[in-house]
Structures are given as C-alpha cells and as structure tokens.
Design a protein around this motif. Structure first.
Motif, PDB file in Angstrom:
ATOM      1  N   ALA A  77      -2.086   8.058  -3.803  1.00 59.73           N
ATOM      2  CA  ALA A  77      -2.270   8.067  -5.258  1.00 59.73           C
ATOM      3  C   ALA A  77      -3.383   7.113  -5.658  1.00 59.73           C
ATOM      4  O   ALA A  77      -4.239   7.444  -6.502  1.00 59.73           O
ATOM      5  N   GLY A 121      -5.980   9.771  -6.264  1.00 61.95           N
ATOM      6  CA  GLY A 121      -5.528  10.188  -7.592  1.00 61.95           C
ATOM      7  C   GLY A 121      -4.577  11.364  -7.542  1.00 61.95           C
ATOM      8  O   GLY A 121      -4.334  12.032  -8.553  1.00 61.95           O
ATOM      9  N   LYS A 122      -4.021  11.646  -6.385  1.00 58.92           N
ATOM     10  CA  LYS A 122      -3.040  12.730  -6.271  1.00 58.92           C
ATOM     11  C   LYS A 122      -2.096  12.431  -5.099  1.00 58.92           C
ATOM     12  O   LYS A 122      -2.418  11.600  -4.228  1.00 58.92           O
ATOM     13  N   ALA A 136       4.009   8.439  -8.700  1.00 59.87           N
ATOM     14  CA  ALA A 136       2.894   8.826  -9.577  1.00 59.87           C
ATOM     15  C   ALA A 136       3.020   8.165 -10.941  1.00 59.87           C
ATOM     16  O   ALA A 136       2.015   7.760 -11.552  1.00 59.87           O
ATOM     17  N   PHE A 187       1.306   4.954 -11.933  1.00 58.55           N
ATOM     18  CA  PHE A 187      -0.146   4.934 -12.127  1.00 58.55           C
ATOM     19  C   PHE A 187      -0.544   5.424 -13.520  1.00 58.55           C
ATOM     20  O   PHE A 187      -1.545   6.092 -13.692  1.00 58.55           O
ATOM     21  N   ASP A 188       0.281   5.158 -14.480  1.00 59.01           N
ATOM     22  CA  ASP A 188      -0.027   5.472 -15.879  1.00 59.01           C
ATOM     23  C   ASP A 188      -0.348   6.952 -16.105  1.00 59.01           C
ATOM     24  O   ASP A 188      -1.221   7.300 -16.907  1.00 59.01           O
ATOM     25  N   GLY A 189       0.295   7.808 -15.379  1.00 59.50           N
ATOM     26  CA  GLY A 189       0.176   9.242 -15.628  1.00 59.50           C
ATOM     27  C   GLY A 189      -1.108   9.877 -15.146  1.00 59.50           C
ATOM     28  O   GLY A 189      -1.389  11.039 -15.438  1.00 59.50           O
ATOM     29  N   ASN A 190      -1.910   9.145 -14.404  1.00 58.59           N
ATOM     30  CA  ASN A 190      -3.178   9.715 -13.956  1.00 58.59           C
ATOM     31  C   ASN A 190      -3.118  10.338 -12.566  1.00 58.59           C
ATOM     32  O   ASN A 190      -4.131  10.721 -12.016  1.00 58.59           O
ATOM     33  N   VAL A 191      -1.938  10.390 -12.012  1.00 60.37           N
ATOM     34  CA  VAL A 191      -1.813  10.912 -10.643  1.00 60.37           C
ATOM     35  C   VAL A 191      -1.065  12.238 -10.659  1.00 60.37           C
ATOM     36  O   VAL A 191      -0.012  12.363 -11.277  1.00 60.37           O
ATOM     37  N   GLU A 192      -1.622  13.201  -9.972  1.00 59.12           N
ATOM     38  CA  GLU A 192      -1.019  14.527  -9.933  1.00 59.12           C
ATOM     39  C   GLU A 192      -0.225  14.687  -8.635  1.00 59.12           C
ATOM     40  O   GLU A 192      -0.671  14.256  -7.564  1.00 59.12           O
TER      41      GLU A 192
END
Lengths: 291, 431
Positions: free
Chosen positions: A181, A185-186, A239, A242-247
């Motif tokens: 993550a 970012g995922k 996820a 990470f403040d909602g930025n991870v898919e």
C-alpha cells in the motif's frame, strides 16, 4: 496445554534469546527490559548454531539458571528447499548436544502453526500435527528433537500469523499489504481474499512469552487470538490506514480458498483474563510504527 | 413370586429397588455399607431423584435394607445393580462389581436367577464364572439422571441378554418383567450389552449434530430453536430426538460408552473415528461459556464478578461428574464468583473457596455477569426484572435457555444462549 512450574509468577534470573535480533526477539527484549528483566539476545552473528563450535560457544555463554528462548530459524523467505530444512535441523542438533549436557532452568521453543494442515477445523493443542511442507516438517522435527532431549521440561509455543511494524518477512498478509500500500498505492489480494486466518499482533507474542517465562510454563500452546478474519477484510483495514488512497485489488482465484481457525481454550486456561490486541488496533499500531 | 433382591444400593440399585417396591414386590436391598443401610432404612436416600424419597416412604413396608448378603437367598430373583465407577475419561473400574457378584454367587443357592443390571462392557456377562447351573441374564439399564424413578417405573422396553434367546425366560423373571407392561426383547448377551451402548451412541450423535449446527447458527444469524421443531416433525428423526444443544457430554455414562466403543474399535481394527469426533466435540462444547466470557466480557470488563447458578451436571441430580459448571469454575481462578445450586454445595468444587448463597437471586446480587450453568427448573421462576435489579452488570449467559431471551432483552439484559446469533443484541456489553 501448559503446566506452570512456578507456584507464583516471578521474573527469571536471565532470559537468553537465540535468534534474539529477529522480529520476535526484538519485541520480547523490549518488553522484558521494560519489566527490568535481565536479557541476553543473541543473533546468528553472535552465535551461529550451524557452526562446528556452536556447542562450545553455548557452553561458554549460557548459565544453569538461564531461561532460554529459541527463535532461531531460517524462515521460508530464506528458502523452502531441502538445504534450508537441513540447516534448520543442524541448528537444533547442535543445541540438543549442548542441552543433553547442561539443561537451563527453562527452555521455550518457538515453533509454528505450520505443523498443522489447513482446513481441519478449529485447531487446538490436541490436533494432529501433520505438516504439509518442509517448513512445517522442520518445526515438527525440531520439536521432537527437543522433546527427546528435554522431556517434559520444555515449552513449545506454536504462533499463528504474526504482524507488526518491524516484521522483516514479506509473506502474504498484513505486513505485505502495508508495504504494498505504501509503495504502490494498492493492495493485491488473491481472489476476493476469502481465506480466513488468525492474525496476532507482535506485542501479544511478547506478552504471552513473558507470561510463560514468569510462570516457567512447560507443555505446548498455540499462540493465536481465537478469531479468524478473511484477507479481504484485513486488506481493507490496512488500506483504511492510508486515508482512503489505497485500492484493494482482487485477482482471479487460482486455488480453492483455505481457512484456519483456533480453539484457544488452553490459552484461556493457562492465562485467564489475557486480552489480545484487537485486529483494528494492532493494524493501526503496526502502521504507525512503520511510519 | 412377590420377593425380589437387589445387590448394590448405588443410584441404579436404589432407584430400581424402590420402583419394584412401588410395583408391589417385597424387595430385599443389600449393600455392604452398613452406614448406608442404616440411612436408607431410615428413609433418607443418598442420591437426589424426583419422587424417590416419597416412594421410599410410601413403600417402606416392602423395602427391607440389609448388610447381610445371606438374606438374598430367600429371593428367587436377584439383581446385581451397583453403579460401575468411571474415571474422567470414561474408563470403567469393574473391581467392585466383580467382587459383589462373587460374594452374592457364594451366598445364594445355584437355582436363584441372577440378573446383571449394571453398566458392563460387551463380553462381561458371558465371561462370568458362577456356580454351575446358575440362570444368568443381563438386563439393559436405561437410567437417566434426574428421571431415574420415572424411567424405572415406566420403561420403554426390556432388553434382556440370555445364553439362548430362543428359550423362554424362567417364569419368576418373566413374571416380574411383565409387571411393567412393556415389550421384552431377548437377545444374546453380547447383543444386549452392545444395544445399551448403541442407544447411547445414537443419543450422542443427535447431541453432536445439535451442537455442531447450533454453533453455526450463532454465526449465521439463524436460531437453532426455530430449526428444532422442523426436525422433530420429520418421521426419520422424531418428536423425542435429543436435539438440544449443550455444554458437552457429562454425567459419566455416555462418556463410558463412547470410551468402550473406541477401545473395542481399536482392539478389533474397526473404524471408530466418528466416536472420537463426538468426544472431541463434547470437549470443545464444554468450554463454550469460557470462550464466550473471553470473547465478549473480559475484553470489556477487566475484573467482573461472576454469579454462577448451578453446579450439578444437569438438573434434578446431585451428580457433578464432568459438570460443565465445575469445569468453568476451575478456570476462573482470578475472578470473584458467587454460586448457588439447589442441591450441590459449593464444597463440591475442590481447591476453590466460593461465595455460596442460599438462593439464586442473592447469588447474582451485585454481579456483573450471570452464568446459568445447570438448567434447574426453579431458575425459570426467577423474573428477569428481578435479576436485572439485583445485578450490577447486565450480562446473562444462559446456555440452556432457562430464561426467556425476549424477556431478558426487554429488561435491558445482554443475553447469550446456545444456538442463537451472537452479537445480535449485544454489540456492547460494557456498563
């Protein structure tokens, strides 16, 4: 099932950790130092258990009143082949040669839940240890080697999947999810992440080990929280750190989903009232610790 | 014949003897324990069973208690009926029954009929070495703790083990059995001995099914109590099937029979793994309350006071053999416990001093958690509103549904029971 040899909990004279510089060893050292216990963490650089002089070094290092905690093992990320298997056995062969001559006050061996096959219902300490791979077979073999040498004076702990900020391994689960993550970012999960596992936070491993040391417990205990969560949920919880930025990205399932759960009645009996770190809290701590 | 003998005044022997007296027989009740004989002659039973003491009083004139084995010699039919003790794993100790049979055999003439009523393993009866010519039978006992008198007075059938099941039963024996007006099923010794075990295996299979599926209900949002009526309407299952989930098998008798099957399967190389699975499931279920406390209470309340209602392994009995309540208490060392049982005293809990109370409501006064570990019928009469007022906390763990879930929840109690969704009404058990 554990038997407490101390009538009342008390600090051991000294706790020596083989493999004390690893993920588990560092956490335990930190906790024991906070409790003013004398500790001696030894890494493979300090004492190479596979070396020819390992027995002599153990003799010159250990004392009769020591409590010995054995973390040393080449984990699957260091290889899954026969050579790794044999090197792991060599370590315990040397250690047993020492223990046959001189027995410390207390010996704790860190095994693994890999000794149990997957999909056999709630696992407890009476479940058949029928490992499905060389890593599990290695731990089971080491358990037997130590049991043959120490008899019922041994404590075997079989932890399930452990996560925490300092974990150096990158196996599938919270630790890999967190790193992936942060880097990509995922989080990529197998299928929808349906497999369920019992995930415990590293501090719980340290706390349980401290209780085992204080009570000079012998026998065998699975170290698990008693609650299993699917990897998809774990990934989404990671996820969320990470403040909602991870898919969270599912992938087509290639293998049937497997599950593992634990019946931790023996742990409740051994340490009544012990409360494990809830998964969400543990994941948050792991995330904060890795920043 | 109007006289009959019973040797061994334990639970089985006493209840069977009293039932025979109630059927009009004069009963010679022998036991070597002289103190016990004095107590029984005084009309004071040493075991708790509904109606037992009343019947002993009503038929005292036909009950002759004696410590003299020779007095059995005047009975044409003598039952050997002591309970066979077991250890916690269900292993039988046959020493006492063997000694008793030897003693009775020596004391009574060879033409007197001997019937073994105790819980014995297959092969036991045929292996007995008695006086030549002694008519010997094995009769299956179907005693249920808490319903022993009722079962002894109104048996469903008599299963009789014989040397030759095609031969008629001797008239004194058959006449006695006919008094109870139920079917007689003669068969060879070994079949009868295994029939008893088979009955118990079927019961355990049903209980294990109930336990397994009730646990799934707790996680799936289903309610086992809604499913049971559907099963009981199925002719292949039936209205009397044992489908109540519980806290594992206790009492000793079922454990004995499961242990016997496993031992025999191992000895003869047959597959007994399903019985091992039942035993494992029983052990797992026994700790349901302990797990629940850890998962839903201790993580929110670090030092709760716990009230425990019931110590006996089931209602209407004094027995605590393999009692789930005692098993639970054993693992709550660090907590303050207050207990009440209508029959069993707290002294039965070894190694632990408990705060004992004279009634149920007082026991839960000031408690954070109430665990109803034995479904004594009188617990049903305690209104949830009173429980709510008496307790400091609001958690009620009622595995057997002694109380009404709806009534408890209406009073604001957080209610847990077997087979009902966990977490449905108790997202927060904190005060």
């Amino acid at each position: 099932m554990l038997t407490h040899q101390n009538k009342e909990p008390r600090n051991p004279d000294r706790v020596v950790m083989l493999g004390g510089n690893g993920f588990f060893g560092k956490a335990l050292t930190k906790l024991l130092k906070e409790s003013s216990m004398e500790t001696l963490p030894l890494s493979s650089a300090d004492l190479d258990l596979t070396a020819d002089d390992a027995v002599d070094k153990l003799k010159s290092t250990l004392r009769e009143d020591d409590s010995l905690v054995i973390f040393s093992a080449l984990t699957p990320d260091r290889g899954r082949g026969i050579d790794t298997f044999m090197a792991n056995l060599k370590m315990i062969e040397n250690l047993c040669a020492y223990l046959a001559e001189q027995k410390p006050a207390h010996v704790i061996y860190f095994s693994s839940d890999a000794v149990y096959p997957l999909g056999s219902g709630p696992v407890n300490e009476t479940s058949a240890a029928a490992p499905a791979d060389l890593y599990g077979a290695m731990h089971r073999s080491r358990e037997l080697m130590l049991q043959q040498t120490l008899g019922d004076q041994l404590c075997i702990l079989r932890p399930t999947l452990v996560y925490g900020a300092d974990d150096s391994h990158n196996s599938y689960g919270p630790n890999r999810f967190r790193r992936q993550a942060a880097k990509e970012g995922k989080i990529v999960i197998g299928g929808e992440g349906e497999e369920t596992r019992d995930h415990i936070y590293i501090d719980d491993i340290a706390e349980i080990t401290k209780l085992v040391l204080e009570n000079r417990s012998t026998g065998m205990l699975n170290v698990a929280g008693g609650s299993s969560t699917d990897f998809g949920t774990v990934a989404r919880l990671v996820a969320a750190q990470f403040d909602g930025n991870v898919e969270v990205c599912p992938t087509p399932r290639k293998m049937p989903a497997t599950h593992r759960s634990f019946d931790i009645t023996a742990l409740h009996r051994a340490f009544p009232g012990y409360v494990f770190t809830p998964l969400e809290t543990g994941l948050k701590k792991a995330h904060e610790g890795s920043l | 014949m109007s006289r009959i003998g019973f040797a061994g005044m334990t639970h089985l022997g006493l209840n069977s003897a009293v039932a025979s007296a109630a059927k009009g027989y004069t009963v010679c009740c022998f036991d070597e324990d002289k103190d016990l004989i004095v107590q029984l002659a005084d009309g004071r039973p040493h075991v708790v069973e509904p109606d037992l003491e009343r019947l002993m009083g009503e038929h005292a004139g036909r009950l002759q208690f004696t410590a003299e084995v020779s007095e059995l010699a005047s009975c044409p039919l003598v039952y050997i009926a002591p309970d066979v003790p077991t250890d916690n794993s269900g292993n039988s100790d046959l020493t006492q029954i063997n000694a008793l049979i030897e003693r009775v055999d020596e004391a009574i003439p060879a033409d007197i009929i001997m019937v073994v009523l105790s819980q014995v393993p297959p092969g036991f009866t045929r292996d007995l070495k008695l006086k030549a010519g002694r008519p010997l039978f094995y009769q299956v006992e179907t005693l249920i703790f808490g319903r022993a008198v009722e079962r002894a007075l109104q048996p469903e059938r008599f299963i009789i083990g014989c040397t030759d099941p095609t031969s008629p039963l001797p008239s004194p024996f058959e006449d006695y059995l006919r008094t109870f007006d139920c079917p007689l099923l003669p068969m060879r010794y070994e079949s009868a001995e295994l029939a008893k075990i088979s009955i118990n295996c079927c019961l355990v299979a049903s209980i294990s099914v109930a336990n397994t599926l009730a646990e799934l209900c707790e996680h799936l949002g289903a309610d086992w109590s809604e499913i049971v009526p559907a099963l009981k309407k199925d002719k292949r299952i039936g209205p009397h099937a044992y489908l109540s989930p519980g806290l594992g098998i206790a009492g000793g008798n079922l454990e004995r029979d499961l242990n016997t099957v496993i031992s025999l399967a191992d000895r003869y190389g047959t597959d007994g793994n399903i019985v091992r699975a039942w035993t494992a499931n029983s052990g797992y279920r026994k700790n349901w309350v302990l797990r629940l406390l850890h998962q839903h209470v201790f993580n929110r309340m670090p030092d709760p006071t716990i009230a425990v209602w019931g110590l006996a392994y089931k209602q209407n009995t004094h027995s605590t053999k393999n009692s789930p309540s005692l098993e639970l208490i054993q693992h709550l060392d660090r907590y303050r416990l207050s207990v009440f049982d209508p029959v069993v005293k707290a002294a039965a809990v070894q190694g632990r001093k408990l705060e004992e109370h004279a009634d149920a409501l007082t026991a839960c006064s000031g408690a954070d958690v109430l665990a109803i570990m034995t479904p004594w019928p009188q617990f049903k009469n305690v209104p949830p509103a009173d429980i709510c007022r008496a307790m400091k906390g609001a958690v009620v763990i009622d595995p057997y549904r002694v109380l009404s879930k709806t009534a408890c929840e209406a009073e604001g109690l957080t209610y847990f029971t077997l087979g009902s969704p966990i977490g449905e009404s108790h997202a927060d058990t904190s005060e």
